[in-house]
Design an enzyme around this catalytic site. Structure first.
Site, PDB file in Angstrom:
ATOM      1  N   TYR A   1       0.830  -1.203   0.000  1.00 14.17           N
ATOM      2  CA  TYR A   1       0.000   0.000   0.000  1.00 14.17           C
ATOM      3  C   TYR A   1       0.863   1.251   0.000  1.00 14.17           C
ATOM      4  CZ  TYR A   1      -2.628   3.899   1.849  1.00 14.17           C
ATOM      5  OH  TYR A   1      -3.158   5.150   2.018  1.00 14.17           O
TER       6      TYR A   1
ATOM      7  N   HIS B  11      -1.045  17.305  -0.860  1.00 18.73           N
ATOM      8  CA  HIS B  11      -1.442  17.632   0.514  1.00 18.73           C
ATOM      9  C   HIS B  11      -1.009  19.038   0.929  1.00 18.73           C
ATOM     10  CE1 HIS B  11      -3.573  14.351   2.396  1.00 18.73           C
ATOM     11  NE2 HIS B  11      -2.807  13.482   1.755  1.00 18.73           N
TER      12      HIS B  11
ATOM     13  N   ASN C  69       2.384  10.072   7.298  1.00 21.85           N
ATOM     14  CA  ASN C  69       1.298   9.238   7.779  1.00 21.85           C
ATOM     15  C   ASN C  69       1.516   8.881   9.246  1.00 21.85           C
ATOM     16  OD1 ASN C  69       0.003   5.957   7.074  1.00 21.85           O
ATOM     17  ND2 ASN C  69      -1.141   7.823   7.385  1.00 21.85           N
TER      18      ASN C  69
ATOM     19  N   GLY D 121      -4.997   5.974   0.235  1.00 22.71           N
ATOM     20  CA  GLY D 121      -6.330   6.044   0.804  1.00 22.71           C
ATOM     21  C   GLY D 121      -7.327   5.236   0.009  1.00 22.71           C
TER      22      GLY D 121
END
Length: 517
Positions: A66, A96, A208, A73
């Site tokens: 991932y 972001h 994250n 997401g």
């Protein structure tokens, strides 16, 4: 004969090597009292490299990871062609870049950088040693990313604010460096570093996680701990100034309700109120609650702090990005450690306990300025005498301002953690709001510190006026030294004057924690 120069030992560095750090380490680093150093131990660096090497091998074998070979997401089902994998981390911090609000203060940014470096140093994020060295360099050379405070829901971590850290590591966006706002690439060059090109997963590893909320929480904890002790000292001043009853804090009395923090507050009050002054025959049998029950209010904060320390330090010393890479078991662990629920709870709870202390002090001041309750002191603690007393108003406006700051602090205590929002196509459908809770807590602390600074002015004034009314009064050594220090910092208010300069002087001293209490 010339004397030898005095040798001053350099402060011990805060070492990032995956071992447990304390709140005090992060706070000292944030204040530039201790430097940061990334461990050079071969075993530590080999462990960091081991995770990155495993991830490289997995990619060569066409593994699915991932955020490395997939989108982010809700886009996790989107396959990323191998020839585009290297670009993905840069897209993450780019899109972001949508923060707003005030910029985090330098002390806050250092705490954020330290919290992120602590997490990545656990060795479960598959980052390169070069990335950790670049983070270390930001701290060593005080190259501080300009981080907007708003834009995080606290899961998947502090994505938007931490994107500003990732971008700066890559030479993009802006930093605060050498007293000015400058382009990141220019500042990196000035300290001998070049922009990084992020490896697979390194964008996620930086962004994250819970570094913003955790860094702020470390600073909030230290400030709250000091306010607890200062509020106790101010209560002692107000008991003396209003000719209150010191026996409310009796040791036997407090042994019968065994909350340790509450007992500690009562013990501090007993020490501060020890006096050779004989008991007054006309003394009130029971003072009003804001004096009599001060240990019961401040004690809640005092008892909560050890629990909150555990929550904050456990988060600080965690690997909190996703996925985590187990370099020993060679496993990719997909989970949700970016969720900031423990910090959210700690900050929501801390701001409530601190605001209650502000309210306690506000009530004490309201009694102290009122001739119906202050046992012989002049109205509004005015120092003016004779005909000029009619036109002087003493601390009347100070009491209004303290009440305003208190009301705003109380208003901020609505818990942020219960306002979870479903975001990002319902992938992030339950989020912590931990960063909002931490920002709220910092604002409550700021307002409460202003309340305490106002009470310091009142303590200086009230103790002096009580000395006029009761010349035989004697203070304990601790309280006498404290009163003398206040007298050296601000003048007695005998004629009305603007008190904002005095307030800022005391606020600066308070935040520097100059009083050992």
């Amino acid at each position: 004969m010339l004397s030898s120069p005095i040798s001053v030992a350099a402060p011990e560095p805060v070492c990032f090597d995956g071992t447990r750090l304390r709140i005090e380490d992060i706070a000292a680093l944030a204040r530039r009292e201790r430097p940061a150093v990334l461990s050079a131990a071969p075993a530590f660096r080999a462990r960091i490299a081991k995770g990155a090497d495993f991830l490289d091998r997995l990619l060569r074998e066409d593994g699915v990871v991932y955020g490395v070979t997939t989108g982010y997401g809700d886009s996790c089902t989107v396959h990323i062609p191998l020839d585009l994998v290297a670009e993905l981390p840069h897209h993450l911090y780019t899109y972001h870049g949508i923060g707003a609000g005030r910029m985090l203060a330098p002390e806050e940014v250092r705490a954020v950088l330290a919290a992120r470096l602590a997490s990545l140093s656990q060795g479960y994020s598959a980052v390169s040693v070069d990335l950790l060295v670049q983070l270390e360099a930001l701290l060593i050379h005080d190259v501080l990313p300009m981080i907007p405070a708003e834009g995080s829901v606290g899961a998947s971590g502090d994505l938007t604010p931490l994107s500003y850290v990732a971008a700066v590591l890559c030479g993009e966006r802006e930093v605060w460096f050498d007293g000015a706002r400058r382009p990141a690439a220019e500042a990196l060059l000035a300290v001998g570093h070049t922009p990084l090109r992020l490896r697979p997963k390194e964008g996620l590893a930086i962004m994250n996680g819970t570094a913003v909320m955790t860094g702020l929480a470390c600073l909030a904890f230290e400030r709250a701990s000091y306010l607890s002790r200062l509020a106790t000292r101010l209560t002692a001043c107000n008991v003396v100034a209003s000719a209150g009853n010191a026996h409310h804090f009796d040791e036997t009395l407090f042994s019968l309700k065994p909350h340790p923090g509450q007992q500690a507050v009562a013990a501090r009050l007993r020490a501060d109120l020890a006096s050779e002054r004989p008991s007054r025959n006309d003394q009130r049998l029971q003072d009003r609650y804001s004096l009599r029950c001060a240990p019961h209010v401040i004690g809640v904060l005092e008892d909560a702090l050890p629990f909150m320390r555990t929550l904050i330090e456990n988060e600080l010393n965690s690997a909190n990005d996703n996925p985590l890479i187990d370099p020993d078991g060679e496993r990719v662990l997909h989970g949700g450690h970016f969720y900031g629920g423990h910090i959210a709870f700690a900050m929501d709870s801390l701001k409530t306990a601190v605001a209650n202390v502000a309210d306690l002090l506000d009530r004490q001041l309201a009694l102290l300025v009122d001739t119906r309750f202050n046992h012989g002191l002049p109205s509004n603690l005015s120092g003016a005498t004779g005909p000029r007393a009619a036109i002087n108003h003493g601390l009347k406006a100070l009491q209004i301002s303290v009440s305003a700051w208190t009301a705003e602090a109380l208003k901020q205590t609505m818990p942020a953690s219960v306002f979870s929002r479903s975001t990002e196509c319902h992938n992030q459908d339950k989020v912590s709001m931990g960063t909002i809770a931490a920002r709220d807590c910092m604002r409550v602390l700021e307002l409460t510190e202003q309340v305490c600074a106002g009470l310091l002015i009142a303590a200086r004034q009230g103790l002096a006026l009580r000395g006029r009314v009761d010349p035989q009064q004697s203070l304990s050594p601790g309280l006498a030294a404290f009163a003398a220090d206040l007298e050296s910092r601000i003048a007695f208010v005998d004629e009305d004057r603007a008190l904002d300069h005095d307030l800022q002087t005391l606020l600066q001293a308070l935040r520097a924690q100059v009083w050992e209490i």
